[in-house]
Design a protein around this motif. Structure first.
Motif, PDB file in Angstrom:
ATOM      1  N   PHE A  29      12.205  -3.182   0.236  1.00  0.00           N
ATOM      2  CA  PHE A  29      10.848  -3.743  -0.479  1.00  0.00           C
ATOM      3  C   PHE A  29       9.779  -2.579  -0.410  1.00  0.00           C
ATOM      4  O   PHE A  29       8.907  -2.358  -1.379  1.00  0.00           O
ATOM      5  CB  PHE A  29      10.296  -4.977   0.209  1.00  0.00           C
ATOM      6  N   SER A  30       9.751  -1.833   0.823  1.00  0.00           N
ATOM      7  CA  SER A  30       8.825  -0.743   0.914  1.00  0.00           C
ATOM      8  C   SER A  30       8.570   0.260  -0.161  1.00  0.00           C
ATOM      9  O   SER A  30       7.868   0.910  -0.193  1.00  0.00           O
ATOM     10  CB  SER A  30       8.755  -0.062   2.138  1.00  0.00           C
ATOM     11  N   HIS A  31      10.020   0.310  -0.871  1.00  0.00           N
ATOM     12  CA  HIS A  31       9.984   1.418  -1.956  1.00  0.00           C
ATOM     13  C   HIS A  31       9.491   0.981  -3.198  1.00  0.00           C
ATOM     14  O   HIS A  31       9.065   2.049  -4.146  1.00  0.00           O
ATOM     15  CB  HIS A  31      11.421   1.763  -2.175  1.00  0.00           C
ATOM     16  N   TYR A  32       8.860  -0.228  -3.305  1.00  0.00           N
ATOM     17  CA  TYR A  32       8.548  -0.418  -4.674  1.00  0.00           C
ATOM     18  C   TYR A  32       7.405  -1.482  -4.505  1.00  0.00           C
ATOM     19  O   TYR A  32       6.894  -2.136  -3.578  1.00  0.00           O
ATOM     20  CB  TYR A  32       9.837  -1.483  -5.394  1.00  0.00           C
ATOM     21  N   ALA A  33       6.597  -1.538  -5.637  1.00  0.00           N
ATOM     22  CA  ALA A  33       5.512  -2.342  -6.146  1.00  0.00           C
ATOM     23  C   ALA A  33       5.889  -3.915  -5.930  1.00  0.00           C
ATOM     24  O   ALA A  33       7.119  -4.125  -6.538  1.00  0.00           O
ATOM     25  CB  ALA A  33       4.783  -2.030  -7.297  1.00  0.00           C
ATOM     26  N   VAL A  34       4.990  -4.823  -5.444  1.00  0.00           N
ATOM     27  CA  VAL A  34       5.505  -6.126  -5.560  1.00  0.00           C
ATOM     28  C   VAL A  34       4.204  -6.888  -6.123  1.00  0.00           C
ATOM     29  O   VAL A  34       3.141  -6.710  -5.696  1.00  0.00           O
ATOM     30  CB  VAL A  34       5.899  -6.839  -4.121  1.00  0.00           C
ATOM     31  N   GLY A  35       4.768  -7.839  -6.819  1.00  0.00           N
ATOM     32  CA  GLY A  35       3.707  -8.717  -7.482  1.00  0.00           C
ATOM     33  C   GLY A  35       3.958 -10.280  -7.292  1.00  0.00           C
ATOM     34  O   GLY A  35       5.193 -10.676  -7.170  1.00  0.00           O
ATOM     35  N   TRP A  36       2.837 -10.854  -7.025  1.00  0.00           N
ATOM     36  CA  TRP A  36       2.936 -12.507  -7.231  1.00  0.00           C
ATOM     37  C   TRP A  36       2.325 -13.090  -8.682  1.00  0.00           C
ATOM     38  O   TRP A  36       1.088 -12.348  -8.998  1.00  0.00           O
ATOM     39  CB  TRP A  36       2.148 -13.113  -5.903  1.00  0.00           C
ATOM     40  N   PHE A  37       2.879 -13.802  -9.214  1.00  0.00           N
ATOM     41  CA  PHE A  37       2.712 -14.446 -10.372  1.00  0.00           C
ATOM     42  C   PHE A  37       2.872 -16.037 -10.223  1.00  0.00           C
ATOM     43  O   PHE A  37       3.462 -16.472  -9.342  1.00  0.00           O
ATOM     44  CB  PHE A  37       3.475 -14.024 -11.743  1.00  0.00           C
ATOM     45  N   VAL A  48      -1.529 -12.962 -10.459  1.00  0.00           N
ATOM     46  CA  VAL A  48      -1.944 -13.206  -9.079  1.00  0.00           C
ATOM     47  C   VAL A  48      -2.367 -12.278  -8.630  1.00  0.00           C
ATOM     48  O   VAL A  48      -3.746 -11.949  -7.964  1.00  0.00           O
ATOM     49  CB  VAL A  48      -1.191 -14.159  -8.274  1.00  0.00           C
ATOM     50  N   ALA A  49      -1.463 -11.223  -7.845  1.00  0.00           N
ATOM     51  CA  ALA A  49      -1.958 -10.226  -7.205  1.00  0.00           C
ATOM     52  C   ALA A  49      -0.858  -9.434  -7.079  1.00  0.00           C
ATOM     53  O   ALA A  49       0.643  -9.764  -7.256  1.00  0.00           O
ATOM     54  CB  ALA A  49      -2.062 -10.722  -5.628  1.00  0.00           C
ATOM     55  N   SER A  50      -0.655  -8.079  -6.462  1.00  0.00           N
ATOM     56  CA  SER A  50       0.220  -7.001  -6.559  1.00  0.00           C
ATOM     57  C   SER A  50      -0.138  -6.025  -5.370  1.00  0.00           C
ATOM     58  O   SER A  50      -1.214  -5.923  -5.037  1.00  0.00           O
ATOM     59  CB  SER A  50       0.593  -6.256  -7.896  1.00  0.00           C
ATOM     60  N   ILE A  51       0.841  -5.471  -4.944  1.00  0.00           N
ATOM     61  CA  ILE A  51       0.512  -4.316  -3.905  1.00  0.00           C
ATOM     62  C   ILE A  51       1.478  -3.328  -4.129  1.00  0.00           C
ATOM     63  O   ILE A  51       2.603  -3.604  -4.561  1.00  0.00           O
ATOM     64  CB  ILE A  51       0.790  -5.034  -2.451  1.00  0.00           C
ATOM     65  N   SER A  52       1.054  -1.976  -4.102  1.00  0.00           N
ATOM     66  CA  SER A  52       1.960  -0.818  -4.347  1.00  0.00           C
ATOM     67  C   SER A  52       2.769  -0.673  -3.359  1.00  0.00           C
ATOM     68  O   SER A  52       2.849  -1.095  -2.270  1.00  0.00           O
ATOM     69  CB  SER A  52       0.830   0.263  -4.632  1.00  0.00           C
ATOM     70  N   ALA A  53       3.791   0.275  -3.679  1.00  0.00           N
ATOM     71  CA  ALA A  53       4.926   0.779  -2.735  1.00  0.00           C
ATOM     72  C   ALA A  53       4.256   1.326  -1.598  1.00  0.00           C
ATOM     73  O   ALA A  53       4.730   1.016  -0.516  1.00  0.00           O
ATOM     74  CB  ALA A  53       5.849   1.361  -3.456  1.00  0.00           C
TER      75      ALA A  53
END
Length: 127
Positions: A29-37, A48-53
């Motif tokens: 997971f730490s290699h990629y951006a993750v988002g919540w929808f 909703v929200a996202s966080i960069s790698a």
């Protein structure tokens, strides 16, 4: 096989808090951006929200800014969404997603930029 699994949803009253978690398998997971929808009945899926790698960049929808916080735990390979002061309009199915082509500092907000999605978890906020 890459898989994202959301958990933590439930039925709460307005003003309560919930913490959603998204666990990844088959990818780091730490290699990629993750988002919540989220998607409410009869409505389109919305950001909703996202966080960069890098974890240095986060982005929030105006409707949740100041109430929701996205964070990641690289040791557990999870990304969480802390939701405080919940409102009935927050009721929806919440999905996490990973952008497998993300740049290090990017926190995308467009669903089409995400490649892998979880199955969703229901959040219901009663008034």
């Amino acid at each position: 096989q890459v898989q994202l699994v959301e958990s933590g949803g439930g039925l709460v009253q307005a003003g309560d808090s919930l913490r959603l978690s998204c666990a990844a398998s088959g990818l780091t997971f730490s290699h990629y951006a993750v988002g919540w929808f989220r998607q409410a009945p009869g409505k389109e899926r919305e950001f909703v929200a996202s966080i960069s790698a890098s974890s240095s960049s986060t982005r929030y929808a105006d409707s949740v800014k100041g109430r929701f916080t996205i964070s990641r735990d690289n040791a557990k390979n999870t990304v969480s969404l802390q939701m405080n002061s919940l409102k009935p309009e927050d009721t929806a199915v919440y999905y996490c997603a990973a952008d497998l082509d993300s740049r290090w500092y990017a926190a995308p907000s467009t669903p089409g930029q995400y490649d892998t999605w979880g199955q969703g978890t229901q959040v219901t906020v009663s008034s």
